[in-house]
Design a protein around this motif. Sequence first.
Motif, mmCIF file in Angstrom:
data_model
loop_
_atom_site.group_PDB
_atom_site.id
_atom_site.type_symbol
_atom_site.label_atom_id
_atom_site.label_comp_id
_atom_site.label_asym_id
_atom_site.label_seq_id
_atom_site.Cartn_x
_atom_site.Cartn_y
_atom_site.Cartn_z
ATOM 1 N N UNK A 135 0.819 -1.216 0.000
ATOM 2 C CA UNK A 135 0.000 0.000 0.000
ATOM 3 C C UNK A 135 0.855 1.269 0.000
ATOM 4 N N UNK A 136 1.486 1.558 1.128
ATOM 5 C CA UNK A 136 2.274 2.793 1.259
ATOM 6 C C UNK A 136 3.534 2.715 0.407
ATOM 7 N N UNK A 137 3.690 3.685 -0.476
ATOM 8 C CA UNK A 137 4.848 3.709 -1.361
ATOM 9 C C UNK A 137 4.633 2.968 -2.662
ATOM 10 N N UNK A 138 3.450 2.326 -2.811
ATOM 11 C CA UNK A 138 3.117 1.622 -4.053
ATOM 12 C C UNK A 138 1.786 2.130 -4.606
ATOM 13 N N UNK A 139 0.755 2.167 -3.779
ATOM 14 C CA UNK A 139 -0.509 2.778 -4.188
ATOM 15 C C UNK A 139 -0.502 4.278 -3.929
ATOM 16 N N UNK A 140 -0.026 4.640 -2.765
ATOM 17 C CA UNK A 140 0.007 6.056 -2.370
ATOM 18 C C UNK A 140 1.435 6.462 -2.014
ATOM 19 N N UNK A 141 1.773 7.705 -2.306
ATOM 20 C CA UNK A 141 3.137 8.201 -2.072
ATOM 21 C C UNK A 141 3.243 8.724 -0.643
ATOM 22 N N UNK A 142 3.135 7.798 0.300
ATOM 23 C CA UNK A 142 2.979 8.170 1.708
ATOM 24 C C UNK A 142 4.215 7.946 2.562
ATOM 25 N N UNK A 195 -8.857 6.370 -1.662
ATOM 26 C CA UNK A 195 -8.188 7.588 -2.104
ATOM 27 C C UNK A 195 -7.731 7.479 -3.564
ATOM 28 N N UNK A 196 -7.232 6.295 -3.949
ATOM 29 C CA UNK A 196 -6.771 6.106 -5.336
ATOM 30 C C UNK A 196 -7.897 5.583 -6.232
ATOM 31 N N UNK A 197 -9.118 5.489 -5.682
ATOM 32 C CA UNK A 197 -10.313 5.086 -6.435
ATOM 33 C C UNK A 197 -10.129 3.717 -7.095
ATOM 34 N N UNK A 198 -9.678 2.742 -6.286
ATOM 35 C CA UNK A 198 -9.437 1.396 -6.795
ATOM 36 C C UNK A 198 -10.221 0.336 -6.008
ATOM 37 N N UNK A 199 -11.397 0.738 -5.477
ATOM 38 C CA UNK A 199 -12.210 -0.200 -4.720
ATOM 39 C C UNK A 199 -12.623 -1.398 -5.579
ATOM 40 N N UNK A 223 -5.612 1.072 5.188
ATOM 41 C CA UNK A 223 -5.530 0.434 3.876
ATOM 42 C C UNK A 223 -6.789 0.735 3.072
ATOM 43 N N UNK A 224 -7.955 0.581 3.710
ATOM 44 C CA UNK A 224 -9.221 0.854 3.034
ATOM 45 C C UNK A 224 -9.303 2.315 2.595
ATOM 46 N N UNK A 255 -1.521 10.022 -4.941
ATOM 47 C CA UNK A 255 -1.391 8.642 -5.425
ATOM 48 C C UNK A 255 -0.084 8.470 -6.178
ATOM 49 N N UNK A 256 0.403 7.239 -6.258
ATOM 50 C CA UNK A 256 1.550 6.955 -7.110
ATOM 51 C C UNK A 256 1.108 7.124 -8.562
#
Length: 221
Positions: free
Chosen positions: A8-15, A117-121, A111-112, A85-86
């Motif tokens: 998740x972090x660093x792959x889906x979101x640049x967190x 946030x990246x609209x990938x539900x 995670x949810x 988002x990434x």
Amino acid sequence: MKLFISDCDGVLIDSEILAAQMMVEHLQTFGVHIGLNDYLRTWSGMTFSSIMNALANQHGFELPPDFVEVITQKHEAYAAAHLQPIAGVKEAYAQIALPKAVVSNSWLWQVKHAVEFVQMQEVFGDRMFSSEMVARPKPAPDIYLHVAAHFGLKPHEIVVVEDSKSGAKAAVDAGMHVVGFAGASHILDDHTDQLYKIGVKTVVSSMADLPKAVEDLRAQV
């Protein structure tokens, strides 16, 4: 291969860079001064609890009972103002023809929130997993082995994309095929070499390159 797992972090979101910046500042209140790059090199991808307990032991300071809650609240406030988002993650995942799951050291609610946030539900559905579900977080392989068992799969039937050394080690030790992602803001110059040393199969620095990397791995097994 039968399943694609995303960190998740660093792959889906640049967190990860946001968490690091917040932690470097927060640690100063305990008299611990760590440079941003040193923090990223040593602690990126680990849980706040693991990091703080390790540093408390190293530096001899006492942690307040609510330290995890305090750090989590600070991180959420900082992320709310700066999170991105990434780039290209949604488009890249659409090209990977495998069922997808998310596996993270973060709390499941985080995670949810990231998936929303990246609209990938629709990409992940309810296939979201947190290390709070197992005894030990990454870098232990527990959460990855838990997910394999959940889907009735053998580890070698799963491909994982991870950005951190901690996460990559967890997936490699679980026996999965691992693609390293080195395109987030927290990645240092020597990070790719470090991921290869851990045992990842290949490293990409752009989401645009991820689908081909996954297909190449699938062709090799």
